[in-house]
Structures are given as structure tokens and as C-alpha cells.
Design a protein around this motif. Structure first.
Motif, mmCIF file in Angstrom:
data_model
loop_
_atom_site.group_PDB
_atom_site.id
_atom_site.type_symbol
_atom_site.label_atom_id
_atom_site.label_comp_id
_atom_site.label_asym_id
_atom_site.label_seq_id
_atom_site.Cartn_x
_atom_site.Cartn_y
_atom_site.Cartn_z
ATOM 1 N N ARG A 191 0.839 -1.196 0.000
ATOM 2 C CA ARG A 191 0.000 0.000 0.000
ATOM 3 C C ARG A 191 0.875 1.248 0.000
ATOM 4 N NH1 ARG A 191 -4.004 -0.293 4.908
ATOM 5 N NH2 ARG A 191 -2.090 -0.949 5.949
ATOM 6 N N ASP A 233 -12.259 3.201 2.732
ATOM 7 C CA ASP A 233 -12.772 2.284 1.719
ATOM 8 C C ASP A 233 -12.894 0.903 2.355
ATOM 9 O OD1 ASP A 233 -10.168 0.756 1.285
ATOM 10 O OD2 ASP A 233 -9.532 2.752 0.642
ATOM 11 N N GLY A 235 -11.435 -1.884 1.026
ATOM 12 C CA GLY A 235 -10.433 -2.782 0.485
ATOM 13 C C GLY A 235 -10.722 -3.119 -0.973
ATOM 14 N N THR A 236 -9.754 -3.724 -1.641
ATOM 15 C CA THR A 236 -9.912 -4.096 -3.045
ATOM 16 C C THR A 236 -9.493 -5.556 -3.226
ATOM 17 O OG1 THR A 236 -7.662 -3.443 -3.697
ATOM 18 C CG2 THR A 236 -9.354 -1.719 -3.716
ATOM 19 N N PHE A 239 -5.744 -5.664 -2.141
ATOM 20 C CA PHE A 239 -5.242 -4.877 -1.019
ATOM 21 C C PHE A 239 -6.275 -4.791 0.098
ATOM 22 C CE2 PHE A 239 -2.788 -3.373 -4.612
ATOM 23 C CZ PHE A 239 -1.516 -3.209 -4.090
ATOM 24 N N GLN A 240 -5.778 -4.736 1.318
ATOM 25 C CA GLN A 240 -6.629 -4.546 2.475
ATOM 26 C C GLN A 240 -7.149 -3.103 2.497
ATOM 27 O OE1 GLN A 240 -2.810 -5.026 4.935
ATOM 28 N NE2 GLN A 240 -4.154 -4.034 6.386
ATOM 29 N N PRO A 241 -8.142 -2.800 3.341
ATOM 30 C CA PRO A 241 -8.681 -1.436 3.381
ATOM 31 C C PRO A 241 -7.611 -0.397 3.720
ATOM 32 C CG PRO A 241 -10.159 -2.944 4.508
ATOM 33 C CD PRO A 241 -8.905 -3.725 4.208
ATOM 34 N N SER A 242 -7.791 0.777 3.171
ATOM 35 C CA SER A 242 -6.929 1.902 3.547
ATOM 36 C C SER A 242 -7.259 2.321 4.971
ATOM 37 C CB SER A 242 -7.158 3.080 2.595
ATOM 38 O OG SER A 242 -6.969 2.708 1.249
ATOM 39 N N ASN A 243 -6.255 2.859 5.670
ATOM 40 C CA ASN A 243 -6.509 3.336 7.029
ATOM 41 C C ASN A 243 -5.752 4.630 7.310
ATOM 42 O OD1 ASN A 243 -4.191 1.314 7.109
ATOM 43 N ND2 ASN A 243 -3.986 2.234 9.145
ATOM 44 N N ASN A 272 -4.708 1.950 -0.441
ATOM 45 C CA ASN A 272 -4.693 0.910 -1.467
ATOM 46 C C ASN A 272 -4.905 1.517 -2.851
ATOM 47 O OD1 ASN A 272 -7.507 1.282 -1.800
ATOM 48 N ND2 ASN A 272 -7.946 -0.217 -0.193
ATOM 49 N N ASN A 338 0.138 -6.961 2.310
ATOM 50 C CA ASN A 338 -0.033 -6.397 3.650
ATOM 51 C C ASN A 338 1.277 -5.810 4.175
ATOM 52 O OD1 ASN A 338 -2.646 -7.280 3.523
ATOM 53 N ND2 ASN A 338 -2.352 -9.037 4.875
#
Length: 398
Positions: A191, A233, A235-236, A239-243, A272, A338
Motif C-alpha cells: 500500500r 474504503d 479494500g480491493t 489490497f486490504q482497506p486503507s486506514n 490501497n 499487507n
């Protein structure tokens, strides 16, 4: 320091020698000098260079290559390590490379001198076996500030290589990638990372005469709440969700009866492929403007070091490494994006890059350590990978 007239191909011996070098960022600590000795003795052309930039410490780096043909595989990593903390809390001297019950202790054992030792041993064995029949190129791209500001390391080393006409076909970064067991995961992307400082300006005054002051603290709380109030979001596919993580809120005020003049908040976003850095900056301004209205005076300053999200799609590279891992460990690795950032974020601009190394559970901890069996197995994986990579490139399959 070991006698490197006849370089050892034992990854445990190489790791112990590297661990004996106190190369805490930005100190070279003898680690690059050691690699210079080993690689030069094995026939590599070795270059060591120091890069500088105002406001950051000078950093020494190393580039070594053997062969002039294609394909060209580079192994990337760093010999710098984080501080040991209170050495009295360690079970063993963090720079002694002590082995107890089959476990090697030392700062950098996992992150990532163990990975460098494993690849170095694998490359030396591979070159001994292939001899004059080897027609490709292998190189080492080793920095001394990955654990620091990452300003005078891999990015500038790549620029130096490009200026020389060096071209890379693929890269492996030997960072610890496995969460539990060797062979768990290959990192095929990361990410992005964006950091910023938010400042709300008020008017300093006496706490008993609040009408004569403008307290910035309610304002900073309102703005921060606007940023963390809902997920970025979901996640895609890859990719895992943005934080968004707020890492500090400060007013620098030690008095109980003084309203401060300003309040600051620092935050970091790991994003992501839903986002780009510019898209995020626009979103942040929109959210903050809406929350601030006409009553909160704020300023937002972004840190210059922005990491873009990326994912490697070089299927042959990934498949060859996955096959090597499966042959040695009996498990097929997960393809993961990750975790945090690494110097792969720079390398991805010049060639396909993946990351694979040791189990990362003790990195940066007191008593950082690695089972010696994992060093042997990691080195075996790298050697199998070299066989497959160069065989595939020559049209021989595996």
C-alpha cells in the motif's frame, strides 16, 4: 571478522559475521566493508558510495555485480539496523551473533542481515556450480539507511546505477515477509503511505478569561473527528482497506491556566489502489474545509516522502519463486500486499520486484532472533530460485 580469502557459503557463518557489525542507522559499522571483502573475493565488481543531502546524515551504500549478460537479477536489502534499546534487557550481546539451542540472536538477525546472508550464500553456491556456463548477471543493491529517513540510500543508489547504464530484469528484496512460518508469504506489492501535520491556530489567553482567547483544541478535535469518522474504503481485490491513523495530538502546554495558541495533529494514511496520493490530498482538503467552516483556522502540511501503492504482475518471477518455496518447505506461499513500506517502493520503478525473507515476529524487538534452520532453508530457497530464474530465461524450463 572472518578470513574472506575463500568466501564461505554457510549462511549461518555469514549472518554471524554481519551481526557482529554494529551498523545502527546511519553507521556503516563494518557491515558493508565485510560484504565488500566477501563479494570481491568471489569475483564481483564492488562499488561503495556515500550519498548526502542537507538535513540528513551521510549514508554509505554498496553495489556489486558479477556477469555482464542478461537476465540480470538484483538482490536488494539493507545492513543498517534499528537501535538495540537497553542492551541489559537482552539475553545475549546484540552484536555477538550468539547461537543457543539452534537459535541465532542479534540485532538484524531477522531484519535483515539474515536475509542478506542467505542470499549471499545461495549466490556463491550457484556461481560455484554453474562456473563459466553462467551467462547472466547477479548483483547486490545494499543500502545503509532503510531504517532511517531512506533519503540517501536505495533511491539514490538506483539513480547512480541508471547513470552507469545498469539495467535490471528482476529484483528480490530480502525483508522478513512471513508472519508465522518460512514459506507463508511473498510480498508482491505494498500500500502507499502519505503523512501530514494538521495545525489549528487560535489565540493564547488566560483560562479564566476565555472570551479574550480562542482555544484551538476543540477545533483540532473537530477536524480529526472528521477525518476518522468513517472508513476510507472497504479494500480491493489485492489490497486490504486503507486506514488513516492519528499518531499524535499536541499543544505543547504545561500550564493549567493558559489557553494555548495552537494545536497540532500528525497522521499517516496507508492507502490501497482505490486512491492516489493526489486524490487523497484533495479528499483531505475537502473534508477539512467542510468541518472547519468559517470558524476554524487550519493549515495542512504534507511530508515530502510519499510512497505510491504498487503491485507486481510479473507472473514468471512470482511463479519461479513460489515453486522454489514449495520445493523446500512443502507449502505454497500466499501472495500478499499487507504490511508497511520497504525499499521495494523505489525498485518497482526500474524492474519487477517481489519480497521474500525470514519470519518477522521478532524484528525490532529485544532478543531479535532466527532459528539457524530457517537461515539454511531460506538460502536453499534462494538457490532453487536462481536455478529456475536463469533456466527459464535461457528457455530451459526448470
Amino acid at each position: 571478522m572472518t578470513d574472506t580469502a575463500a568466501p564461505t557459503t554457510d549462511p549461518i557463518r555469514l549472518a554471524r559475521d554481519l551481526l557482529a557489525c554494529p551498523s545502527v542507522t546511519p553507521e556503516e559499522g563494518g557491515a558493508l566493508a565485510y560484504l565488500d571483502d566477501v563479494l570481491s573475493a568471489a569475483g564481483f565488481e564492488v562499488h561503495r558510495m556515500v550519498f548526502s543531502e542537507e538535513g540528513t546524515p551521510d549514508v554509505e551504500n554498496l553495489y556489486a555485480r558479477i556477469g555482464s549478460g542478461t537476465p540480470h537479477l538484483t538482490f536488494a536489502g539493507h545492513t543498517d539496523v534499528v537501535p538495540v534499546g537497553d542492551a541489559a534487557h537482552w539475553s545475549h550481546d546484540p552484536f555477538a551473533g550468539t547461537i543457543v539451542d539452534g537459535v541465532l540472536f542479534g540485532r538484524g538477525a531477522v531484519d535483515m542481515k539474515g536475509g542478506i546472508a542467505a542470499f549471499l550464500a545461495a549466490a556463491l553456491r550457484f556461481l560455484e556450480r554453474t562456473g563459466d556456463s553462467f551467462a547472466g548477471s547477479i548483483s547486490f543493491l545494499i543500502t545503509g539507511d532503510e531504517e532511517g529517513p531512506a533519503v540517501n540510500g536505495t533511491r539514490k543508489l538506483l539513480d547512480w546505477c541508471t547513470a552507469r547504464g545498469e539495467a535490471f530484469d528482476a529484483a528480490i528484496v530480502g525483508e522478513p515477509t512471513n508472519p508465522q512460518t518460512l514459506g507463508d508469504a511473498i510480498k508482491i506489492g505494498r500500500r502507499g503511505s502519505l503523512s501530514a501535520t494538521l495545525t489549528v491556530t487560535g489565540t493564547q489567553g488566560h483560562a479564566a478569561y476565555q472570551h479574550l482567547a480562542d482555544n484551538p483544541i476543540p477545533g483540532i478535535v473537530r477536524l480529526v473527528d472528521a477525518l476518522i469518522g468513517e472508513p476510507l474504503d472497504g479494500g480491493t481485490e489485492h489490497f486490504q482497506p486503507s486506514n488513516l491513523e492519528v499518531t499524535s495530538i499536541d499543544v505543547g502546554n504545561s500550564a493549567f491556566n493558559v489557553i494555548p495558541a495552537r494545536a497540532t495533529a500528525r497522521f499517516n494514511i496507508r492507502f490501497n489502489d482505490t486512491w492516489t496520493a493526489e486524490h487523497l490530498k484533495a479528499w483531505l482538503s475537502e473534508k477539512l474545509d467542510a468541518a472547519a467552516g468559517n470558524s476554524i483556522r487550519y493549515d495542512l502540511v504534507f511530508e515530502p516522502a510519499v510512497s505510491d501503492v504498487f503491485r507486481t504482475e510479473a507472473t514468471d518471477l512470482i511463479r519461479t519463486l513460489s515453486d522454489a518455496i514449495a520445493e523446500v518447505t512443502g507449502r505454497r506461499p500466499e501472495l500478499s500486499t499487507n504490511g508497511g513500506t520497504s525499499d521495494a517502493r523505489f525498485i518497482k520503478d526500474v524492474c519487477p520486484v517481489v519480497e521474500f525473507g525470514l519470519v518477522g515476529q521478532t524484528m525490532h524487538q529485544v532478543d531479535e532472533r532466527v532459528p539457524t534452520a530457517d537461515l539454511d532453508r531460506l538460502s536453499a530457497i534462494y538457490e532453487r530460485f536462481l536455478d529456475g530464474f536463469f533456466a527459464t530465461a535461457n528457455g530451459n524450463g526448470r
